[in-house]
Design an enzyme around this catalytic site. Structure first.
Site, PDB file in Angstrom:
ATOM      1  CE1 TYR A 180      -3.251   3.000   0.865  1.00 13.34           C
ATOM      2  CE2 TYR A 180      -1.756   3.413   2.701  1.00 13.34           C
ATOM      3  CZ  TYR A 180      -2.799   3.820   1.886  1.00 13.34           C
ATOM      4  OH  TYR A 180      -3.387   5.042   2.093  1.00 13.34           O
ATOM      5  CE  LYS A 201      -2.389   7.073  -1.055  1.00  7.05           C
ATOM      6  NZ  LYS A 201      -3.639   7.489  -1.739  1.00  7.05           N
TER       7      LYS A 201
END
Length: 307
Positions: free
Chosen positions: A160, A164
């Site tokens: 994750y 990002k």
């Protein structure tokens, strides 16, 4: 600002937790006039409990669509002055869905950037994360945007966090790219810390499971601290970011920059932070039970759930 009647702003992920707080702040702020607020999300828009705006709710138009659909994103950006790209696939754990995370967070961001260029959107504000600067080997203490660096390839980052970071770099590199009409796109990235508030469900839902099961637990070392902030305060930063990008000032130019976001919520250890939420949930559960008892006594049947 190009539109004297007010700006039209698209918020991707507008039906989600932070997205709704951003939409509400855009409605209630008085920094700049707003003509229309568009929410773009794969799910229907339904206000979280306690989050209804005090004014301008008629200016909200919700569009159901996927950030993974380039045509849908481009269509949603038609006649838009600014895009707040908040849509994200948040997934932690031992076995996250890598394909979905990359498709939404990275490819979806590329769709948003391309749509801005195609539809002459002048401003793009991206919701990044403080996780992009997560280095388990070197904890950040009183860190700032200039004291924290993230290498292009960081094995410490989880799937994750890496997604990002990759998307953030894409957005920042798009700053000053020429639009179809010759005007330049202006971008910035905002890195919120952990958030609480109306509509938050990841932390509170998981805590609810432990509380209902009567399980006691401890998280993290006592010396380690973590920052949380109220989502409404974080959301107001987006108002200021949009205003700054649409009204550029050479002395305070934020184009191509990334910013950490927080507020004056006390900073606790991880364990203390979780304990604060747990106490609030226990109090809410007790209130829920009392309300249920009152409903049963009065003969009213209503489906209720504290989590």
């Amino acid at each position: 600002m190009t539109n004297q009647e007010g700006v039209t702003i698209l918020v991707t992920g507008g039906a989600g937790f932070l997205g709704q707080h951003i939409v509400k702040e855009l409605m209630e702020q008085e920094v700049f006039p707003v003509k229309e607020i568009r929410s773009f999300d794969i799910q229907p828009f339904k206000w979280h409990h306690g989050l209804h705006p005090s004014k301008n709710s008629h200016k909200l138009n919700h569009i159901e669509g996927s950030i993974c659909d380039p045509a849908a994103v481009t269509k949603a950006c038609e006649n838009v002055d600014a895009v707040i790209h908040n849509c994200s696939c948040v997934a932690f754990g031992a076995y996250p869905n890598r394909k979905s995370i990359r498709a939404v967070n990275v490819d979806g961001t590329e769709n948003a950037v391309n749509a801005c260029i195609e539809q002459n959107v002048e401003c793009l504000v991206y919701t990044s994360s403080f996780e992009v600067a997560n280095d388990l080997k070197k904890p950040s203490v009183n860190a700032s945007e200039t004291s924290v660096t993230v290498p292009p390839i960081n094995p410490i980052l989880c799937v994750y966090s890496q997604s990002k970071y990759d998307a953030e770099i894409m957005v920042l590199r798009a700053n000053n790219k020429a639009l179809k009409n010759g005007i330049k796109l202006r971008t910035c990235a905002l890195r919120p810390c952990g958030m609480y508030g109306e509509g938050e469900h990841i932390l509170t839902t998981n805590l609810g499971y432990f509380i209902n099961a009567g399980v006691a637990f401890r998280i993290g070392e006592p010396s380690g601290k973590i920052q949380f902030a109220y989502a409404g305060n974080i959301a107001y930063s987006y108002v200021l970011a949009v205003n700054s990008l649409l009204r550029p000032d050479e002395e305070t130019d934020i184009g191509g920059e990334a910013f950490f976001l927080g507020d004056d919520t006390p900073i606790y250890s991880i364990g203390e932070t979780v304990a604060q939420f747990a106490k609030a949930l226990v109090a809410e559960t007790v209130l829920w039970i009392v309300n249920c008892q009152e409903l049963l006594i009065s003969g009213v049947s209503e489906e209720m759930s504290p989590f």
